[in-house]
Design a protein around this motif. Structure first.
Motif, PDB file in Angstrom:
ATOM      1  N   MET A   1       0.844  -1.194   0.000  1.00 17.25           N
ATOM      2  CA  MET A   1       0.000   0.000   0.000  1.00 17.25           C
ATOM      3  C   MET A   1       0.884   1.250   0.000  1.00 17.25           C
ATOM      4  O   MET A   1       1.795   1.366   0.804  1.00 17.25           O
ATOM      5  N   PRO A   2       0.652   2.170  -0.918  1.00 14.96           N
ATOM      6  CA  PRO A   2       1.501   3.366  -0.983  1.00 14.96           C
ATOM      7  C   PRO A   2       1.310   4.276   0.224  1.00 14.96           C
ATOM      8  O   PRO A   2       0.262   4.291   0.870  1.00 14.96           O
ATOM      9  N   ILE A   3       2.360   5.031   0.539  1.00 16.97           N
ATOM     10  CA  ILE A   3       2.280   6.054   1.580  1.00 16.97           C
ATOM     11  C   ILE A   3       1.680   7.313   0.961  1.00 16.97           C
ATOM     12  O   ILE A   3       2.267   7.912   0.063  1.00 16.97           O
ATOM     13  N   ARG A   4       0.512   7.710   1.428  1.00 14.50           N
ATOM     14  CA  ARG A   4      -0.143   8.904   0.909  1.00 14.50           C
ATOM     15  C   ARG A   4      -0.061  10.081   1.876  1.00 14.50           C
ATOM     16  O   ARG A   4      -0.344  11.218   1.495  1.00 14.50           O
ATOM     17  N   ALA A   5       0.325   9.797   3.138  1.00 11.88           N
ATOM     18  CA  ALA A   5       0.394  10.874   4.124  1.00 11.88           C
ATOM     19  C   ALA A   5       1.403  10.533   5.213  1.00 11.88           C
ATOM     20  O   ALA A   5       1.591   9.366   5.562  1.00 11.88           O
ATOM     21  N   VAL A   6       2.043  11.580   5.729  1.00 10.60           N
ATOM     22  CA  VAL A   6       2.923  11.456   6.889  1.00 10.60           C
ATOM     23  C   VAL A   6       2.339  12.345   7.982  1.00 10.60           C
ATOM     24  O   VAL A   6       2.032  13.515   7.746  1.00 10.60           O
ATOM     25  N   VAL A   7       2.177  11.767   9.168  1.00 15.38           N
ATOM     26  CA  VAL A   7       1.643  12.503  10.316  1.00 15.38           C
ATOM     27  C   VAL A   7       2.747  12.640  11.354  1.00 15.38           C
ATOM     28  O   VAL A   7       3.404  11.651  11.716  1.00 15.38           O
ATOM     29  N   PHE A   8       2.935  13.854  11.854  1.00 12.09           N
ATOM     30  CA  PHE A   8       4.004  14.145  12.801  1.00 12.09           C
ATOM     31  C   PHE A   8       3.445  14.442  14.194  1.00 12.09           C
ATOM     32  O   PHE A   8       2.415  15.103  14.335  1.00 12.09           O
ATOM     33  N   ASP A   9       4.159  13.997  15.195  1.00 13.95           N
ATOM     34  CA  ASP A   9       4.046  14.539  16.537  1.00 13.95           C
ATOM     35  C   ASP A   9       4.656  15.945  16.496  1.00 13.95           C
ATOM     36  O   ASP A   9       5.387  16.281  15.552  1.00 13.95           O
ATOM     37  N   ARG A 128       5.130  15.726  -2.208  1.00 12.99           N
ATOM     38  CA  ARG A 128       4.970  14.328  -2.590  1.00 12.99           C
ATOM     39  C   ARG A 128       3.779  13.646  -1.924  1.00 12.99           C
ATOM     40  O   ARG A 128       3.106  12.815  -2.536  1.00 12.99           O
ATOM     41  N   VAL A 129       3.548  13.981  -0.633  1.00 13.32           N
ATOM     42  CA  VAL A 129       2.470  13.350   0.133  1.00 13.32           C
ATOM     43  C   VAL A 129       1.775  14.402   0.988  1.00 13.32           C
ATOM     44  O   VAL A 129       2.304  15.499   1.187  1.00 13.32           O
ATOM     45  N   LYS A 130       0.605  14.051   1.493  1.00 11.69           N
ATOM     46  CA  LYS A 130      -0.065  14.937   2.444  1.00 11.69           C
ATOM     47  C   LYS A 130       0.656  14.873   3.786  1.00 11.69           C
ATOM     48  O   LYS A 130       1.187  13.828   4.165  1.00 11.69           O
ATOM     49  N   LEU A 131       0.645  15.990   4.513  1.00 11.14           N
ATOM     50  CA  LEU A 131       1.266  16.040   5.831  1.00 11.14           C
ATOM     51  C   LEU A 131       0.240  16.475   6.873  1.00 11.14           C
ATOM     52  O   LEU A 131      -0.599  17.330   6.615  1.00 11.14           O
ATOM     53  N   ASP A 250       7.815   2.622  -0.320  1.00  9.02           N
ATOM     54  CA  ASP A 250       6.947   2.758  -1.480  1.00  9.02           C
ATOM     55  C   ASP A 250       7.769   3.212  -2.685  1.00  9.02           C
ATOM     56  O   ASP A 250       7.677   4.354  -3.119  1.00  9.02           O
ATOM     57  N   PRO A 251       8.622   2.338  -3.209  1.00  6.18           N
ATOM     58  CA  PRO A 251       9.564   2.762  -4.260  1.00  6.18           C
ATOM     59  C   PRO A 251       8.912   3.262  -5.543  1.00  6.18           C
ATOM     60  O   PRO A 251       9.528   3.986  -6.300  1.00  6.18           O
ATOM     61  N   THR A 252       7.639   2.943  -5.761  1.00  3.15           N
ATOM     62  CA  THR A 252       6.977   3.393  -6.990  1.00  3.15           C
ATOM     63  C   THR A 252       6.059   4.569  -6.745  1.00  3.15           C
ATOM     64  O   THR A 252       5.478   5.118  -7.666  1.00  3.15           O
ATOM     65  N   GLY A 253       5.918   4.958  -5.450  1.00  4.46           N
ATOM     66  CA  GLY A 253       4.894   5.951  -5.128  1.00  4.46           C
ATOM     67  C   GLY A 253       5.326   7.384  -5.241  1.00  4.46           C
ATOM     68  O   GLY A 253       4.519   8.254  -5.534  1.00  4.46           O
ATOM     69  N   ILE A 254       6.614   7.716  -4.934  1.00  8.94           N
ATOM     70  CA  ILE A 254       7.025   9.119  -4.986  1.00  8.94           C
ATOM     71  C   ILE A 254       8.359   9.248  -5.715  1.00  8.94           C
ATOM     72  O   ILE A 254       9.062   8.270  -5.925  1.00  8.94           O
TER      73      ILE A 254
END
Length: 254
Positions: A1-9, A128-131, A250-254
């Protein structure tokens, strides 16, 4: 499953909360922040309350909130804490509770430090992704001020702080609220944080991939040995490692 978002503390992840810079005082054998003097000074402008009585009220309230809220991962806002301490002294004054909240948070804001490269890291990732941001903190206004001061806000599509949400990590509700704002599924997210209990222990059971950032962890091995929850999926020592980590996941995602 591709990484579509990164969530930070937020604290000790995006920014550093330098507790070692907080000047400490003492009260009945316990260490307390020296800012307690400033809080007391604001109270005695209009009320006859001793320093000891004020701090007794704060400590009594904290002990009760641990049982009623914090042990169940419910948040208690700074305003609620200040109002509760005042009420124990027979004072009901929302304006004063708000003033005390601002004084207390001002002292914490002074020890926040901003790693110089983090804004650039977020800018690169946001292309590249949502944050998003998911933070345990007792005053949203201060958290938002910190985010703005760090230059992070334009790159964040979601900001969820526990005092507004009502739940603290590791409770699922605050994670799901963040993902709902981002419009992504649990399996599409990488959560990044410094707390093994709150961040890793909250994300992992939900099927959210996670990365433990150890930049502010004084003894990594000791922290792992004390932790009785799931191991982190990944470890990084700096946020600058995230683009490469996401490429690996996710080598193909970004």
């Amino acid at each position: 499953m591709p990484i579509r978002a990164v969530v930070f503390d937020l604290f000790d992840t995006l920014v550093d909360m330098r507790g070692d810079l907080i000047t400490m005082d003492s009260h009945r054998g316990s260490r307390i922040p020296a800012s307690s003097r400033a809080l007391h000074a604001a109270i005695v402008e209009t009320r006859d309350v001793s320093f000891e009585a004020w701090n007794d009220a704060v400590m009594a309230g904290h002990q009760e909130f641990v049982k009623s809220h914090l042990s169940r991962d419910r948040e208690v806002s700074t305003f609620e804490r200040m109002g509760d301490a005042l009420s124990r002294l027979g004072i009901r004054d929302d304006a004063l509770a708000e003033r005390l909240s601002a004084i207390h948070m001002g002292a914490l804001r002074e020890v926040v430090r901003f790693p110089s490269h983090h804004t650039q890291v977020l800018e690169e990732l946001a292309s590249r992704v949502k944050l998003g941001l998911c933070s345990n903190f007792s005053r949203s206004e201060t958290a938002l001020e910190v985010i703005e001061a760090g230059g992070f806000r334009p790159h964040l599509s979601a900001v969820v702080v526990s005092d507004a949400n009502g739940w603290r990590k590791p409770h699922p509700n605050i994670f799901d609220a963040t993902l709902a704002e981002l419009g992504v599924e649990r399996s599409e997210v990488l959560h990044v944080g410094d707390s093994l209990r709150a961040d890793i222990g909250g994300a992992a059971p939900l099927g959210i991939r996670n990365a433990w950032i150890t930049r502010r962890i004084p003894d990594r091995q000791a922290a792992l040995e004390k932790h009785d929850g799931p191991d982190p999926d990944h470890e990084i020592s700096d946020l600058a490692e995230l683009p490469e980590l996401i490429e690996t996941l996710d080598p193909t995602g970004i």
